[in-house]
Scaffold this motif. Structure first.
Motif, short mmCIF file in Angstrom:
data_model
loop_
_atom_site.label_atom_id
_atom_site.label_comp_id
_atom_site.label_asym_id
_atom_site.label_seq_id
_atom_site.Cartn_x
_atom_site.Cartn_y
_atom_site.Cartn_z
N ARG A 280 13.28 -8.35 -29.98
CA ARG A 280 13.59 -7.93 -31.58
C ARG A 280 15.00 -7.82 -31.83
NH1 ARG A 280 8.29 -7.03 -34.25
NH2 ARG A 280 9.52 -6.53 -35.97
N TRP B 63 19.43 4.59 -31.77
CA TRP B 63 19.30 3.70 -32.58
C TRP B 63 17.95 3.27 -32.74
CZ3 TRP B 63 23.75 3.13 -29.47
CH2 TRP B 63 25.24 3.37 -30.41
N CYS B 64 17.05 3.78 -31.87
CA CYS B 64 15.82 3.31 -31.99
C CYS B 64 14.56 4.67 -32.46
CB CYS B 64 15.11 2.64 -30.86
SG CYS B 64 16.21 1.44 -30.26
N PRO C 141 15.75 -2.60 -38.08
CA PRO C 141 15.78 -3.28 -39.36
C PRO C 141 17.12 -3.37 -40.10
CG PRO C 141 14.09 -1.40 -39.31
CD PRO C 141 15.17 -1.32 -38.13
N VAL D 272 2.87 -8.10 -33.99
CA VAL D 272 4.08 -8.70 -33.72
C VAL D 272 3.94 -9.65 -32.36
CG1 VAL D 272 6.34 -8.55 -33.58
CG2 VAL D 272 5.20 -6.99 -34.95
N ARG E 181 14.79 7.13 -34.16
CA ARG E 181 14.35 7.94 -35.26
C ARG E 181 13.08 7.29 -35.68
NH1 ARG E 181 17.20 4.26 -38.90
NH2 ARG E 181 18.64 3.09 -37.63
N CYS E 182 12.77 6.06 -35.62
CA CYS E 182 11.74 5.42 -36.34
C CYS E 182 10.69 5.25 -35.25
CB CYS E 182 11.80 4.00 -36.71
SG CYS E 182 12.87 4.01 -38.08
N HIS E 183 10.85 5.05 -33.77
CA HIS E 183 10.02 4.93 -32.67
C HIS E 183 9.93 6.22 -31.74
CE1 HIS E 183 9.54 0.60 -33.17
NE2 HIS E 183 10.78 0.35 -33.59
N MET F 216 15.47 -5.77 -35.15
CA MET F 216 15.45 -4.24 -34.82
C MET F 216 16.72 -3.99 -34.23
SD MET F 216 12.67 -2.81 -35.50
CE MET F 216 11.34 -3.62 -36.54
N PHE G 26 9.12 4.92 -28.34
CA PHE G 26 10.11 4.52 -27.34
C PHE G 26 10.93 5.63 -26.87
CE2 PHE G 26 10.56 0.11 -29.67
CZ PHE G 26 9.50 -0.44 -28.84
N SER H 180 6.18 1.49 -34.99
CA SER H 180 4.83 1.40 -34.63
C SER H 180 4.64 1.86 -33.22
CB SER H 180 4.18 0.09 -34.62
OG SER H 180 5.15 -0.80 -34.02
N VAL I 21 2.73 -7.91 -28.29
CA VAL I 21 3.38 -6.68 -27.74
C VAL I 21 1.94 -5.35 -27.80
CG1 VAL I 21 4.72 -4.62 -28.36
CG2 VAL I 21 5.58 -6.72 -28.45
N PRO J 113 8.11 6.34 -38.25
CA PRO J 113 7.56 5.27 -38.86
C PRO J 113 7.40 3.81 -37.91
CG PRO J 113 9.78 5.73 -39.58
CD PRO J 113 9.27 6.69 -38.65
#
Ligand code: HEC
Length: 427
Positions: free
Chosen positions: A83, A52-53, A91, A4, A55-57, A89, A67, A64, A11, A62
């Motif tokens: 982003r 807010w981030c 999403p 990205v 849970r994926c990062h 972000m 964080f 990439s 990044v 999931p």
């Protein structure tokens, strides 16, 4: 993995170049009496990233990049903000201002949180006192209380990511046995995620025994980018990272026949190490009887042709209740394929009044899920439900399958399109 670029900056390149070098100042403000005006990582930024981030990062999530690592956040703060400001972000999901749904507080980033993050960057990314950390590491409690049925892939499956036309993505379907001898109702459901790094989204549906894929092998499932059996009539729900468990109102549920199986389509996304195996599944709360059955009604159309090259083609339509019926609507699972860019549904009353049901100004195929309303919508017999699907069939769409773009029609294959709001109704 997609690389990205944010404002001309990769990044990934940043990461590979400087990961671990940290380079933040963790003792500023010491000689300053107005310390309280200075935002710090541990007190102000970490909690919002955590919510807010992360849970994926997080390390196995999931997203990439991790964080939950303060050094990485300090290093990547500007591209992170870019982003956020680009609306990418977290999403994009349905706009809760249209109609509030369960979990929207977690899925959308409030403006104040964005501003806190921006101010922290402007003030020089002060880290503050690690003792002030209250981070949970983004662990999200997805567990369903009182689940009484669990189905999982029969054996761990290792995605191969061999589809050269769609690198890094794999759509795999399995027909899972529920093991019940009698018909039953699903009253609540939540995924049992195994290799979270890989699982990008899940679609659940019912399959009749006669429509289980010919080439189906329980050990490896079936590559279902091409075919999701009779999914349109059998949809149960969709899930994407961050979605909360689905609970139907007391006394209601979705019927599953004893001789049906639970179909699961998992979109795997190659993200990090190769050879990771996954045995994801679903947990259900069930009942042998309910007062009212919840049905998934496909509100939408199969009659459209999206012109090649058109970057914003819209198809609208409406659905009216069969004679004299006034169902209660509990939620919507918007479903299009990769060219989908916007989706909305609204109700029009007999007197012409319109009411928003679900609005996705930025539909994201990778983030499909069921939106369960915070309070149900009670329809009148003369109401109509309207839908609007918009697609981007231009060469610039990163999801574009065809080079050059071609006219795209309805179909179950991912390179064909759909336009449905699968609507949870109770008659
Ligand atoms: C629902 C899961 C999810 C959430 C929540 C989420 N992200 Fe992401 N993020 C992803 C995925 C997946 C990718 C990789 C694909 C992509 O770049 O679009 C990504 C990529 C990124 C990247 C690019 C990293 C790279 O590899 O170049 C940045 C920056 C980013 N996210 C920032 C954020 C920030 C900031 C938040 C919170 C405000 C956030 N994300 C919340 C899933 C998520």
């Amino acid at each position: 993995m997609r690389v990205v670029t944010v404002a001309g900056l990769s990044v990934l390149a940043l990461l590979t170049g400087c990961a671990g070098s940290g380079g933040f100042d963790d003792t500023p403000g010491d000689d300053d009496d107005s310390v309280s005006d200075i935002l710090t990582y541990y007190e102000d930024v970490e909690p919002l990233l955590d919510r807010w981030c992360a849970r994926c990062h997080r390390p196995d999530g999931p997203g990439s990049v991790d964080f939950t690592d303060p050094g990485l956040v300090s290093l990547l703060a500007e591209p992170m903000l870019a982003r956020i400001d680009a609306g990418e972000m977290p999403p994009p999901v349905a706009d809760p201002d249209c109609r509030p749904y369960w979990g929207h507080e977690e899925l959308t980033l409030p403006l104040e949180a964005r501003d806190t993050f921006a101010t922290w960057i402007e003030q020089g990314k002060v880290m503050g006192d690690p003792e002030a950390s209250s981070a949970t590491g983004g662990a999200q409690n997805m567990a369903l209380a009182d689940a009484d049925l669990e189905v999982r892939l029969p054996t761990p499956y290792t995605p191969t990511f061999t589809d050269a036309s769609d690198p890094g993505n794999e759509y795999r379907c399995f027909a899972l046995d529920h093991g019940r001898d009698e018909d039953f109702y699903i009253t609540a459901l939540a995924p049992l995620l195994d290799a979270e790094k890989l699982v990008h989204h899940i679609v659940l549906f019912r399959i009749n025994e006669t429509s289980v894929w010919d080439e189906y092998d329980p050990a490896v499932g079936v590559d279902c980018i091409d075919d999701m059996a009779d999914s349109v009539l059998g949809m149960i729900a969709g899930w994407a990272p961050g979605a909360v468990p689905i609970e139907f109102p007391t006394g209601t549920g979705i019927k599953i026949l004893a001789n049906q199986r639970i179909g699961i389509q998992i979109h795997y996304f190659q993200n990090g190490e190769a050879g990771l195996a996954d045995q994801t599944g679903y947990a259900f709360r069930t009942a042998t009887e309910v007062d009212d059955e919840v049905r998934m009604v496909p509100v939408g159309t199969s009659n459209f042709t999206i012109p090649a090259g058109d970057d914003s083609y819209t198809r609208t339509g409406s659905w009216s209740m069969p004679l004299g019926i006034a169902p209660v609507v509990h939620g919507v699972f918007p479903h299009m394929h990769v060219l989908g860019s916007k989706f909305s549904m609204w109700r029009e009353s007999g007197d012409g009044t319109q009411e928003c049901m679900v609005d996705m100004p930025s539909f994201d195929f990778d983030n499909q899920q069921s939106y369960l309303f915070e309070w149900p919508l009670e329809l009148e017999p003369d109401d109509r439900l309207h839908f609007s699907c918009t697609w981007d069939n231009s060469a610039d769409n990163p999801g574009q399958f065809h080079d050059p773009p071609q006219d795209v029609r309805y179909g179950e294959r991912t390179d064909e399109e759909m336009c449905y709001g699968f609507t949870f109704i109770q008659l």
